[in-house]
Design an enzyme around this catalytic site. Sequence first.
Site, mmCIF file in Angstrom:
data_model
loop_
_atom_site.group_PDB
_atom_site.id
_atom_site.type_symbol
_atom_site.label_atom_id
_atom_site.label_comp_id
_atom_site.label_asym_id
_atom_site.label_seq_id
_atom_site.Cartn_x
_atom_site.Cartn_y
_atom_site.Cartn_z
ATOM 1 N N TYR A 130 3.198 25.309 -9.945
ATOM 2 C CA TYR A 130 3.041 25.725 -11.345
ATOM 3 C C TYR A 130 1.751 26.513 -11.535
ATOM 4 C CZ TYR A 130 7.074 23.499 -13.483
ATOM 5 O OH TYR A 130 8.356 23.196 -13.856
ATOM 6 N N TYR A 189 6.311 6.325 -1.942
ATOM 7 C CA TYR A 189 5.099 6.603 -2.730
ATOM 8 C C TYR A 189 4.363 7.818 -2.166
ATOM 9 C CZ TYR A 189 0.804 5.572 -5.333
ATOM 10 O OH TYR A 189 -0.291 5.638 -6.170
ATOM 11 N N ARG A 191 -3.003 -6.218 -6.381
ATOM 12 C CA ARG A 191 -3.730 -5.526 -5.309
ATOM 13 C C ARG A 191 -4.754 -6.481 -4.701
ATOM 14 N NH1 ARG A 191 -3.264 0.052 -6.118
ATOM 15 N NH2 ARG A 191 -3.928 0.284 -3.959
ATOM 16 N N ASN A 236 6.764 2.886 -19.532
ATOM 17 C CA ASN A 236 7.916 1.980 -19.664
ATOM 18 C C ASN A 236 7.520 0.526 -19.432
ATOM 19 O OD1 ASN A 236 7.511 1.990 -16.937
ATOM 20 N ND2 ASN A 236 9.641 2.378 -16.372
HETATM 21 N N1 UDP Z 1 -4.188 -7.219 1.735
HETATM 22 C C1 UDP Z 1 -4.422 -8.454 2.330
HETATM 23 N N2 UDP Z 1 -3.996 -9.585 1.672
HETATM 24 C C2 UDP Z 1 -3.344 -9.527 0.473
HETATM 25 C C3 UDP Z 1 -3.116 -8.267 -0.139
HETATM 26 C C4 UDP Z 1 -3.539 -7.130 0.534
HETATM 27 O O1 UDP Z 1 -5.015 -8.539 3.413
HETATM 28 O O2 UDP Z 1 -2.989 -10.601 -0.053
HETATM 29 C C5 UDP Z 1 -4.621 -6.015 2.444
HETATM 30 C C6 UDP Z 1 -3.491 -5.016 2.666
HETATM 31 O O3 UDP Z 1 -2.740 -5.347 3.830
HETATM 32 C C7 UDP Z 1 -4.262 -3.713 2.825
HETATM 33 C C8 UDP Z 1 -5.456 -3.913 1.892
HETATM 34 O O4 UDP Z 1 -5.569 -5.319 1.680
HETATM 35 O O5 UDP Z 1 -4.725 -3.573 4.142
HETATM 36 C C9 UDP Z 1 -5.309 -3.217 0.549
HETATM 37 O O6 UDP Z 1 -4.087 -3.582 -0.023
HETATM 38 P P1 UDP Z 1 -3.653 -3.181 -1.506
HETATM 39 O O7 UDP Z 1 -2.373 -3.887 -1.818
HETATM 40 O O8 UDP Z 1 -4.764 -3.402 -2.440
HETATM 41 O O9 UDP Z 1 -3.310 -1.600 -1.452
HETATM 42 P P2 UDP Z 1 -3.443 -0.382 -0.428
HETATM 43 O O10 UDP Z 1 -4.884 -0.040 -0.295
HETATM 44 O O11 UDP Z 1 -2.845 -0.783 0.899
HETATM 45 O O12 UDP Z 1 -2.660 0.709 -1.073
#
Ligand code: UDP
Length: 346
Positions: free
Chosen positions: A188, A174, A217, A59
């Site tokens: 399944y 999630y 990310r 989507n």
């Molecule tokens: N993180 C950070 N600064 C940012 C974005 C993310 O320090 O601007 C940290 C976040 O708190 C986590 C890690 O980087 O500890 C990975 O974050 P991400 O959003 O990539 O996904 P996650 O691994 O938590 O699912």
Amino acid sequence: MVLEHEVEVGLNELDRRLEKVRDVFEEMNILITGGCGFIGSWMCDLLIRWGSNILCIDNLSTGKIDYIDHLMKTGRFKLINKPVEKVKEVEFRPDVVIHMAARASPEDYMMHPVETILANTLGTYNMLEIARKHDAIFLFTSTSEVYGDPEDEYIPTPEKYWGRVNPIGPRSCYDESKRLSEAMCMAYHREYSLDVRITRIFNSYGPRLRWDGAYARVIPRFIYQALMGQPITVHGDGSQTRSFTYIVDTIEAHILVMTDNRARGEVFNIGNNREISILELARIIKELTKSSSEIVFKPQRPDDPKRRCPDISKIVNMLGWKPRTELREGLMLTISWIKSHLTASH
Ligand code: UDP
């Protein structure tokens, strides 16, 4: 958009690494959800190159049409632009169903918890039913998040660890819905003997991972900040760890899981066993981009897992896969891809 240079390099590498199995995909019908996203679009590029026919359900909530529009021209790629939870039937006979559609970025799914749950519950159910009807292989891409925030003694984390998840916390939309998806896949498999295969992906990165906007990310976000001379925003004190896997390695693992029948009814961690703190990551990115950005500290995210590192011995021993791309090498390719996009958008 034309195929990006860094993606082409990765696809050529996958051609070489997977020479022995690629023929299997010729004329294969693949239904993929989330095929316009980061991992999904790499998968579509590779499978179209290898001669498959693809029906993609997406989507475009997080994916981009730019990543797949060159595939439409092949006549072997079709897109259904709908949420996966709304698609009950398709005019297509899949040999394999790959269910990847998900909002994987914590800031994104925390803003859209209901949609996140629907894609991972009703969406998974719909896709499992389609797979059952056609007796297709069902590949479900799950996540390291099913483990939640493991105690230190479970780092590196093996597949047999049951997880430590807050069922009502902000990440639960999630984590818990991915856990339910896994449970549904196994149901399944047990009740209908459906050939299901589950992967748990640990922080994959590379070209096409979103770098713009609030939902980026950590790797693309730090790269963007570093290239723009903006402060690099580390959450908390930056001692939390992650283990990052370059997209080419991630895709290779998925192809092996799909083509090796020992993977039937199994779950595999797919990740890198090199654990690194977020602060160290920020320093490396600053160095590689030769940036003068300062590193600043922001409040920690709620329920942020303190350490994340997979035990990958199962996939290493069973399927002979291991991550091969060094972090710095993968980061350089990602930096180069983001740079070319920044140039194109200015
Ligand atoms: N993180 C950070 N600064 C940012 C974005 C993310 O320090 O601007 C940290 C976040 O708190 C986590 C890690 O980087 O500890 C990975 O974050 P991400 O959003 O990539 O996904 P996650 O691994 O938590 O699912």
